[in-house]
Design a protein around this motif. Structure first.
Motif, mmCIF file in Angstrom:
data_model
loop_
_atom_site.group_PDB
_atom_site.id
_atom_site.type_symbol
_atom_site.label_atom_id
_atom_site.label_comp_id
_atom_site.label_asym_id
_atom_site.label_seq_id
_atom_site.Cartn_x
_atom_site.Cartn_y
_atom_site.Cartn_z
ATOM 1 N N GLN A 119 -3.504 11.931 -14.070
ATOM 2 C CA GLN A 119 -4.468 12.373 -15.068
ATOM 3 C C GLN A 119 -4.848 11.231 -16.006
ATOM 4 O O GLN A 119 -6.024 10.994 -16.291
ATOM 5 N N ASN A 120 -3.846 10.493 -16.472
ATOM 6 C CA ASN A 120 -4.105 9.388 -17.400
ATOM 7 C C ASN A 120 -4.917 8.286 -16.732
ATOM 8 O O ASN A 120 -5.856 7.738 -17.325
ATOM 9 N N THR A 121 -4.585 7.968 -15.477
ATOM 10 C CA THR A 121 -5.293 6.902 -14.765
ATOM 11 C C THR A 121 -6.724 7.306 -14.456
ATOM 12 O O THR A 121 -7.646 6.487 -14.550
ATOM 13 N N ARG A 122 -6.926 8.577 -14.108
ATOM 14 C CA ARG A 122 -8.280 9.049 -13.831
ATOM 15 C C ARG A 122 -9.151 8.958 -15.089
ATOM 16 O O ARG A 122 -10.322 8.560 -15.024
ATOM 17 N N GLN A 123 -8.600 9.340 -16.230
ATOM 18 C CA GLN A 123 -9.339 9.205 -17.493
ATOM 19 C C GLN A 123 -9.757 7.753 -17.722
ATOM 20 O O GLN A 123 -10.889 7.466 -18.128
ATOM 21 N N VAL A 133 3.027 3.521 -9.698
ATOM 22 C CA VAL A 133 1.998 2.623 -10.231
ATOM 23 C C VAL A 133 1.179 2.035 -9.081
ATOM 24 O O VAL A 133 -0.058 1.972 -9.141
ATOM 25 N N LYS A 134 1.852 1.612 -8.012
ATOM 26 C CA LYS A 134 1.145 1.062 -6.850
ATOM 27 C C LYS A 134 0.264 2.124 -6.194
ATOM 28 O O LYS A 134 -0.841 1.825 -5.720
ATOM 29 N N ALA A 135 0.741 3.364 -6.173
ATOM 30 C CA ALA A 135 -0.053 4.441 -5.585
ATOM 31 C C ALA A 135 -1.325 4.687 -6.397
ATOM 32 O O ALA A 135 -2.387 4.994 -5.833
ATOM 33 N N MET A 136 -1.243 4.567 -7.719
ATOM 34 C CA MET A 136 -2.429 4.738 -8.550
ATOM 35 C C MET A 136 -3.465 3.657 -8.250
ATOM 36 O O MET A 136 -4.672 3.924 -8.186
ATOM 37 N N LEU A 137 -2.991 2.430 -8.046
ATOM 38 C CA LEU A 137 -3.914 1.346 -7.705
ATOM 39 C C LEU A 137 -4.635 1.649 -6.402
ATOM 40 O O LEU A 137 -5.860 1.518 -6.311
ATOM 41 N N ASN A 138 -3.909 2.067 -5.381
ATOM 42 C CA ASN A 138 -4.536 2.347 -4.092
ATOM 43 C C ASN A 138 -5.490 3.537 -4.163
ATOM 44 O O ASN A 138 -6.514 3.564 -3.487
ATOM 45 N N HIS A 144 0.842 -1.194 0.000
ATOM 46 C CA HIS A 144 0.000 0.000 0.000
ATOM 47 C C HIS A 144 0.883 1.251 0.000
ATOM 48 O O HIS A 144 1.474 1.608 1.021
ATOM 49 N N VAL A 145 0.975 1.889 -1.142
ATOM 50 C CA VAL A 145 1.743 3.126 -1.290
ATOM 51 C C VAL A 145 0.754 4.271 -1.471
ATOM 52 O O VAL A 145 -0.098 4.224 -2.365
ATOM 53 N N THR A 146 0.845 5.293 -0.638
ATOM 54 C CA THR A 146 -0.049 6.434 -0.768
ATOM 55 C C THR A 146 0.516 7.442 -1.757
ATOM 56 O O THR A 146 1.738 7.570 -1.912
ATOM 57 N N PHE A 147 -0.370 8.154 -2.397
ATOM 58 C CA PHE A 147 0.017 9.138 -3.410
ATOM 59 C C PHE A 147 0.880 10.239 -2.803
ATOM 60 O O PHE A 147 1.869 10.675 -3.388
ATOM 61 N N ASP A 148 0.516 10.690 -1.615
ATOM 62 C CA ASP A 148 1.224 11.797 -0.979
ATOM 63 C C ASP A 148 2.595 11.404 -0.451
ATOM 64 O O ASP A 148 3.417 12.270 -0.161
ATOM 65 N N ALA A 149 2.857 10.108 -0.305
ATOM 66 C CA ALA A 149 4.151 9.668 0.227
ATOM 67 C C ALA A 149 5.275 9.834 -0.785
ATOM 68 O O ALA A 149 6.449 9.842 -0.408
ATOM 69 N N ARG A 172 17.059 4.543 -11.334
ATOM 70 C CA ARG A 172 16.557 3.566 -10.368
ATOM 71 C C ARG A 172 16.238 4.260 -9.034
ATOM 72 O O ARG A 172 16.879 5.227 -8.656
ATOM 73 N N GLY A 173 15.232 3.737 -8.353
ATOM 74 C CA GLY A 173 14.902 4.231 -7.027
ATOM 75 C C GLY A 173 14.213 5.572 -6.973
ATOM 76 O O GLY A 173 14.115 6.178 -5.909
ATOM 77 N N THR A 174 13.708 6.055 -8.104
ATOM 78 C CA THR A 174 13.093 7.388 -8.128
ATOM 79 C C THR A 174 11.563 7.343 -8.031
ATOM 80 O O THR A 174 10.921 8.386 -8.131
ATOM 81 N N GLY A 175 10.986 6.161 -7.880
ATOM 82 C CA GLY A 175 9.550 6.092 -7.623
ATOM 83 C C GLY A 175 8.705 5.579 -8.764
ATOM 84 O O GLY A 175 7.476 5.709 -8.709
#
Length: 287
Positions: free
Chosen positions: A74-78, A102-107, A56-61, A94-97
């Protein structure tokens, strides 16, 4: 009779082996049991299996990648709202998120019907079978391929091209591919590829091998690039995670330790900042 018995036993053994090669019918997964799934192979057959404890990755994290977050969001919301959207290729340092985003979009959008199916690179040849199982579902699916790259002649390369563009059948409207990679064009670049480049009338014509490599990445409608963080960005992210772990102030000794930590790993990434914060918080909590 003994000869017939021996022949019968051999025929039974042969039929058993043939049955193992035949595709077995797979029951549909319980789509209400999870929001994340994996494609898993057993022999020559595969099935969609739920992930009981997804990350579970939050968008704000996610810090320091605001532009990238806005583009993907924007793309995922569409997509989840039933509007046209693009397949996404997230590339860069690497390591930049990339994967975390992608996991944050799912949550963020799971409550609106978004689901994720993780597909390993060596299983990309099964993409058509996966899409066949989900194209009539009411949910919206992200086929997620992490750390994607190909070598020349890799069979998954053409399978992914077919799913991105569709073959004789149209691409499914409830499926998008989100892939992460350290390579912009998903395949290694060799000097010999550039040696075949032709110059005609002042125009540059890339070689066929270069065109083939570019053709796959161009099938992703949205490219999102991630870059290494500078020192201040790295320290800001480290400060965010330190605060998350209960350390409210980055004192000069902690700041120096954070820089030494990044120097020792040769990277100033969000992942390194998170690892430092965990280490620092753990040490401060020791008796």
């Amino acid at each position: 009779m003994k000869g017939w018995d021996k022949l019968y036993d051999r025929a039974e053994a042969l039929l058993s082996r043939l049955e193992e090669l035949l595709p077995a019918g797979q029951a549909d997964p319980n789509w209400n049991s999870a929001i994340a799934f994996r494609w898993r192979k057993s022999g020559r057959t595969g099935s969609i299996q739920p992930v009981n404890h997804p990350h579970h990755v939050t968008f704000d994290a996610l810090q320091g990648i605001e532009r990238q977050k806005n583009l993907i969001d924007q793309n995922t919301r569409q997509f989840v709202q039933g509007h046209p959207a693009n397949n996404v290729l997230l590339t860069g340092a690497r390591g930049t998120g990339k994967s975390s985003l992608v996991k944050a979009m799912l949550n963020k959008y799971a409550a609106m019907g978004l689901r994720l199916i993780e597909v390993e690179k060596h299983d990309l040849t099964d993409l058509h079978d996966i899409v066949e199982q989900i194209y009539q579902r009411p949910e919206r699916f992200l086929l997620y391929c992490d750390d994607l790259s190909f070598e020349p002649g890799d069979p998954g390369y053409k399978a992914l091209k077919v799913v991105l563009d569709g073959s004789i059948a149209t691409a499914s409207e409830n499926v998008l591919v989100y892939a992460t990679s350290n390579r912009r064009h998903l395949m290694p670049d060799f000097m010999r590829d550039n040696l075949d480049t032709r110059h005609l009338g002042g125009e540059i014509h890339p070689s066929e091998s270069v065109e083939e490599k570019i053709s796959l990445s161009e099938r992703f409608g949205l490219w999102v690039s991630f870059y290494p963080f500078d020192q201040e960005q790295y320290l800001d992210i480290a400060g965010h995670w330190l605060n998350h772990f209960g350390i409210e102030e980055m004192t000069p000794p902690i700041r120096e330790a954070a820089l030494q930590w990044a120097l020792g790993r040769g990277s100033r990434s969000g992942r390194v900042a998170w690892q430092f914060a965990r280490d620092c918080a753990g040490k401060q909590n020791l008796p």
